[in-house]
Design a protein around this motif. Structure first.
Motif, PDB file in Angstrom:
ATOM      1  N   SER A  75      10.487   6.350  -6.500  1.00 45.60           N
ATOM      2  CA  SER A  75       9.190   4.847  -5.354  1.00 45.60           C
ATOM      3  C   SER A  75       8.633   3.947  -5.905  1.00 45.60           C
ATOM      4  N   PHE A 104       4.322   2.427   5.387  1.00 46.83           N
ATOM      5  CA  PHE A 104       5.456   2.778   5.020  1.00 46.83           C
ATOM      6  C   PHE A 104       4.769   3.919   4.411  1.00 46.83           C
ATOM      7  N   CYS A 105       5.825   4.744   3.586  1.00 45.50           N
ATOM      8  CA  CYS A 105       4.940   5.818   3.437  1.00 45.50           C
ATOM      9  C   CYS A 105       5.598   5.815   1.551  1.00 45.50           C
ATOM     10  N   SER A 106       5.069   6.973   0.596  1.00 46.74           N
ATOM     11  CA  SER A 106       5.377   7.426  -0.466  1.00 46.74           C
ATOM     12  C   SER A 106       7.311   7.918  -0.826  1.00 46.74           C
ATOM     13  N   MET A 107       7.879   7.773   0.187  1.00 45.40           N
ATOM     14  CA  MET A 107       9.303   8.307  -0.062  1.00 45.40           C
ATOM     15  C   MET A 107       9.987   6.779  -0.578  1.00 45.40           C
ATOM     16  N   CYS A 108       9.932   5.756  -0.094  1.00 44.46           N
ATOM     17  CA  CYS A 108      10.712   4.083  -0.068  1.00 44.46           C
ATOM     18  C   CYS A 108       9.271   3.395  -0.710  1.00 44.46           C
ATOM     19  N   GLY A 109       8.213   3.542  -0.300  1.00 46.81           N
ATOM     20  CA  GLY A 109       7.490   2.091  -0.819  1.00 46.81           C
ATOM     21  C   GLY A 109       7.267   1.249  -0.146  1.00 46.81           C
ATOM     22  N   PRO A 110       6.342  -0.005  -0.088  1.00 46.01           N
ATOM     23  CA  PRO A 110       5.717  -0.534   0.966  1.00 46.01           C
ATOM     24  C   PRO A 110       7.597  -1.357   1.178  1.00 46.01           C
ATOM     25  N   LYS A 111       7.820  -1.743  -0.626  1.00 51.32           N
ATOM     26  CA  LYS A 111       9.072  -2.945  -0.321  1.00 51.32           C
ATOM     27  C   LYS A 111      10.292  -2.445   0.330  1.00 51.32           C
ATOM     28  N   PHE A 112      10.418  -1.634   0.185  1.00 50.19           N
ATOM     29  CA  PHE A 112      11.578  -1.195   0.746  1.00 50.19           C
ATOM     30  C   PHE A 112      11.845  -0.092   1.691  1.00 50.19           C
ATOM     31  N   CYS A 113      10.912   0.082   2.338  1.00 46.28           N
ATOM     32  CA  CYS A 113      10.751   0.620   3.378  1.00 46.28           C
ATOM     33  C   CYS A 113      11.487  -0.048   5.239  1.00 46.28           C
ATOM     34  N   SER A 114      12.322   1.039   5.135  1.00 44.44           N
ATOM     35  CA  SER A 114      13.302   0.144   6.185  1.00 44.44           C
ATOM     36  C   SER A 114      13.083  -0.116   7.301  1.00 44.44           C
ATOM     37  N   MET A 115      11.720   0.524   8.195  1.00 40.27           N
ATOM     38  CA  MET A 115      11.425   0.840   9.618  1.00 40.27           C
ATOM     39  C   MET A 115      10.829  -0.763   9.578  1.00 40.27           C
ATOM     40  N   SER A 144      18.741  -2.488   6.485  1.00 37.81           N
ATOM     41  CA  SER A 144      17.633  -3.184   7.461  1.00 37.81           C
ATOM     42  C   SER A 144      17.601  -4.449   5.811  1.00 37.81           C
ATOM     43  N   LEU A 160       8.105  11.671   5.438  1.00 35.65           N
ATOM     44  CA  LEU A 160       6.715  12.153   5.092  1.00 35.65           C
ATOM     45  C   LEU A 160       6.448  11.732   3.775  1.00 35.65           C
ATOM     46  N   GLY A 161       7.089  12.229   3.426  1.00 35.66           N
ATOM     47  CA  GLY A 161       7.494  11.219   1.414  1.00 35.66           C
ATOM     48  C   GLY A 161       8.065  11.660   0.469  1.00 35.66           C
ATOM     49  N   LEU A 162       7.568  11.247  -1.075  1.00 34.58           N
ATOM     50  CA  LEU A 162       9.194  11.268  -2.021  1.00 34.58           C
ATOM     51  C   LEU A 162       9.127  13.056  -1.943  1.00 34.58           C
ATOM     52  N   ILE A 216      10.955  -3.399   7.620  1.00 31.74           N
ATOM     53  CA  ILE A 216      11.932  -4.311   7.599  1.00 31.74           C
ATOM     54  C   ILE A 216      12.775  -4.957   8.591  1.00 31.74           C
ATOM     55  N   THR A 246       0.687  12.892  -1.181  1.00 32.02           N
ATOM     56  CA  THR A 246       0.860  11.845  -2.008  1.00 32.02           C
ATOM     57  C   THR A 246       0.150  10.460  -1.062  1.00 32.02           C
ATOM     58  N   VAL A 270       5.724   4.411  -5.635  1.00 34.38           N
ATOM     59  CA  VAL A 270       4.400   4.870  -5.309  1.00 34.38           C
ATOM     60  C   VAL A 270       4.170   6.056  -6.171  1.00 34.38           C
ATOM     61  N   HIS A 322       2.318  14.738   4.010  1.00 33.19           N
ATOM     62  CA  HIS A 322       2.083  13.379   3.821  1.00 33.19           C
ATOM     63  C   HIS A 322       0.694  12.723   2.571  1.00 33.19           C
TER      64      HIS A 322
END
Lengths: 560, 560
Positions: free
Chosen positions: B186, A523-534, B300, B445-447, A536, A512, B188, A509
């Motif tokens: 993403s 959010f995490c860097s996988m999807c970034g803040p705008k695209f975090c499914s959880m 979502s 955890l991240g990208l 949303i 990044t 980020v 984690h």
């Protein structure tokens, strides 16, 4: 002690001291208490943080209860514990063993007691340990249930009377699936101290038992250090030491030499012996058309002996005597699958199943001596042939616990055989295999180092846990649920701490998003803040609750 | 182009040039030839060394035939190939597409041709590719079989008419199990050039398709670079770009905006679209008691839109128009599982299966438009609930190919979810899932970075291959057998070269035995020379053959 040895010792001791202070983050070692003061069963309590969001204004943020998990790390996991590897661990079971020995002369095995209806402190210990997290669920594990499973031969509690340092554990398909880690130097690589290090390391990452497969020099001394410092049962393959005694020449092996080794190891405290007594002379020809012949070390040694002498396997011939020795010390038997397949091509062949049926016959003999028995299994098996292994084992071995190496589900990925075999291990665990012998990424390539041991163990803890879930083991899902709740609530620290490997989860984690502020970010860097499914998804729920509020309000307005 | 951009470009180009020269060791790129000169199907030929031991005096050491394997690395795997990422790859399919377009006006999808009984060059290409290594076995894959599977909807051949650079491949349960790798920045993390690097890297390690899940800035430009340089079909989730257009505010999404994005991406050459048209308004309430709510990003977003507007999902409402666009370009539909479970607790719940049934209805609509369809699947599912997913999918989705993410078989191992999910992926692949979407160690955890992409792919190539073996896919076992024969004959170099990851296999071996002489040694550091079961096994066979010789001699002596 040479200066070289002294230096090694100091290195190892310094390692152990460091390790003892480095327990898992936000965790404490706690104890369950039994019917007597000296039954104290350790477990790890993972403390969780509060949920981050107020359910509604004025209401405090809810606590999350701690999660309690099975802990094999023993005193090495106790911060500040004083580790003295020369002294060895506290002899936890010494008093229990002494009490029993003073009251009777014969029948010291847990199976003997179980059959007499006696619940030993070991059985009670195991019941508390297995019951962790399911105390309040239906069908708790009772000491009586443990006794009965042992009495029926469906489970074993490996506990040599001369290994009082061990913390009791149980292997059986009606309990949590267990994991074994192999350590041990070969003549090419490794030192005694490294092996003790690996032992402590392996128990830290969840090894339920350890097999010491050392084959090099100092085989006795290595084992002594391991036994005196091991909180988990230790298994060995005595034929390795016997072969050392005859300078590696299999033809020179004799029952006398082997018996000496057995007695020496039993006396030292080995908890279970792998014995390749099922490799019968007649079965060797069944391997002649195999792609990979005989891939069990012990199996190949015995086959060579049989062929050289044109005689029946002396382990089979003297099996009653082997049982008599095991009975005296409560050494469990792990009946080795010397003819296990070493490739996909050889899986489930007649050689393998012929030996399995013989292991079933030997199981009955061992039980006559009140000796606990488990059965070793393959090896390399494609997925569609795994279930047949479990079915045949249950059928022919009278429900004695199954203990498999993997199985590897393909041959094509050396360097990743913890994964090829983790797949097979999870599946056979779900089908009822009681203990999974780990495979490390170095399998087929070289002796595993510490990192390989860890990678192998994590893969196998995953496989064992996935199997526990699939079997519907009560309480197993609690850790998944705690993790998923933490995930949905963006409690990042809790996610790391609940993970099988908290350090790696956090490190990934932080690659990044290293800032402390991101430990509460939605959010995490996988999807970034705008695209975090959880994130949303929470907003969707807010819409949902608003609607319900509106509806309630509407209802209130139309009501008289 | 800014100097910063120029620097990135140079870095990426230098990487690509390096990569193109670094093919797998002892391998050559070869071609199968079809009915016309421009059907040339690449594959990788792994050359093996002779067996090391003479069968008997005077007889030459036997050759081992080369092993041919499916190869997704395209021209990037061609040593010395001239890579120009600005120019893009050769437009392999351009002529085939042009020929077809000149002959007719409508119905450009592979499904349309298949239904008309037309075997396209793409189908022939796929047949040659899938038939590799099984040419001489029963039931070879024919172009007519490929056509029929596509016509029945049991397989798809994703091939946008505007992505002529792609090498045809097929997704269906009567073919080899395929693997998809997700890449994409993403907001980020990551840059365009890094994503192109990841694409090349992913195809090198066996990605059969790539999904570009970019969500940051430059979403169009990133995709353009990826498409022009991708030899494998590219999938996207168009709702991500649509959301960018409305500044990340889901409520502002409209069908008009979405349609613009669809047309733009179809025109660019995207081969398959993930469309979350099955997230119906009524189903959202079914997720309200879930532990992890809605974990699909697209799911979502659509749920939020539905709740905000109190309207039915506009993707569902406009599904016919979506199909019409897809039909025009031959974009395949990947019907997204927006309500897939994100935790063990939520697996196989009513929300998931309600959506699955809707996806089945949508499949029938897409087929009316000759649009190729596959169905996306979970997610997080414990082992005992995996088969139900496959069964329900087959039942409700009319045998359209299934394409699953994992599933993860436990939630407790972030950092190792390539393993938790590799177990589930192998199982669902064996049950009939046609394509497995990889999960990397960074999941949750991240990208993922390049190393994560590789780790994810290796785990999934293992899962896919294990599934092919389990399905009894003809020819699949050839690689296992070649590996095991090399292992038994101590051909170490061949073992490394046959491995999914030759570099790692060699490196692990060389950690303890780096000397060249050990590449022919009859042992490794795992067991050392005295305890190598395979070495002993050879000695056992020698005993065996000596005995047979003696017997033959005896027989000769007693015969008259």
């Amino acid at each position: 002690m040479s200066s070289n040895q002294r230096q090694y010792r100091q290195q190892a001791e310094s390692f152990l001291k460091n390790l003892s202070g480095a327990y898992f983050p936000n965790s404490t070692r706690e104890f369950l208490h039994g019917s007597r003061a000296d039954i104290r069963v350790p477990y790890r309590r993972i403390h969780l943080s509060k949920s981050l969001h107020q359910p509604s204004p004025g209401i405090a943020m809810p606590d999350n209860p701690p999660l309690d998990v099975y802990d094999t790390s023993s005193v090495y996991g106790e911060p500040g514990a004083n580790i003295d590897i020369e002294q060895g661990l506290v002899k936890l079971r010494q008093r229990w063993i002494a009490e029993r020995q003073s009251s009777q002369e014969r029948g010291v095995t847990q199976l003997a007691y179980a059959r007499k209806g006696i619940i030993t402190p070991e059985m009670e210990y195991v019941a508390l340990r297995e019951n962790l997290g399911r105390e309040h669920l239906a069908n708790p594990i009772t000491a009586e249930f443990v006794r009965d499973e042992i009495a029926q031969g469906r489970a074993i509690l490996p506990a040599n009377v001369n290994h009082p340092e061990s913390e009791p554990m149980i292997i059986g398909r009606n309990f949590l699936v267990k994991v074994n880690a192999n350590i041990g130097n070969s003549s090419v690589s490794s030192s005694i101290e490294e092996e003790v290090e690996k032992l402590v390391w392996a128990t830290r990452w969840g090894a339920d038992t350890i097999m010491d497969l050392s084959t090099g020099r100092n085989i006795h001394q290595t084992r002594e250090w391991i036994l005196r410092n091991s909180p988990v049962p230790i298994g060995t393959v005595p034929i390795y030491q016997a072969l050392e005694r005859v300078n590696g020449i299999a033809e020179k092996l004799t029952w006398t030499t082997f018996k000496e080794v057995l007695l020496e190891q039993a006396e030292q405290g080995v908890d279970y012996f792998t014995i390749h007594a099922g490799v019968l002379h007649d079965y060797i020809a069944l391997t002649s058309r195999r792609v990979t012949g005989i891939v069990s070390r012990g199996g190949s040694i015995m086959a060579k002996w049989c062929m050289a002498h044109q005689q029946e396997n002396f382990l089979y011939q003297h099996f009653h005597e082997i049982c008599a020795i095991c009975a005296e010390y409560d050494v469990s038997l792990s009946l080795g699958d010397g003819l296990r397949p070493g490739s996909i091509a050889d899986a489930n062949d007649e050689a393998q199943f012929a030996e399995l049926r013989t292991l079933g016959e030997l199981t009955k003999i061992a039980w006559q001596y009140d000796v606990q028995v488990m059965i070793e299994g393959p090896g390399h098996v494609p997925m569609h042939k795994i279930k047949e292994n479990m079915d045949e084992q249950l059928k022919h071995c009278h429900e004695a616990p199954f203990y498999t190496l993997g199985p590897l589900t393909t041959d094509i990925a050396p360097g990743y055989d913890h994964i090829t075999s983790g797949i097979g291990a999870a599946m056979i665990g779900a089908f009822g295999c009681a203990m999974l012998c780990y495979v490390t990424p170095k399998e087929h390539l070289g002796l595993p180092n510490k990192e390989d041991v860890k990678q192998g163990l994590i893969a196998y803890k995953i496989a064992a846990h996935a199997a526990d879930l699939a079997k519907g083991h009560p309480g197993a899902q609690a850790r998944d649920d705690a993790m998923s709740k933490a995930r949905f609530e963006f409690r990042w620290d809790d996610q790391f701490n609940l993970a099988l490997d908290p350090l790696t989860a956090r490190a990934y984690h932080d690659e990044t998003l290293p800032q402390e502020s991101n430990k509460t970010a939605q959010f995490c860097s996988m999807c970034g803040p705008k695209f975090c499914s959880m994130k949303i998804s929470h907003e969707v729920r807010q819409y949902g609750s608003q609607r319900i509020n509106i509806k309630v309000k509407d209802a209130a307005e139309v009501s008289p």
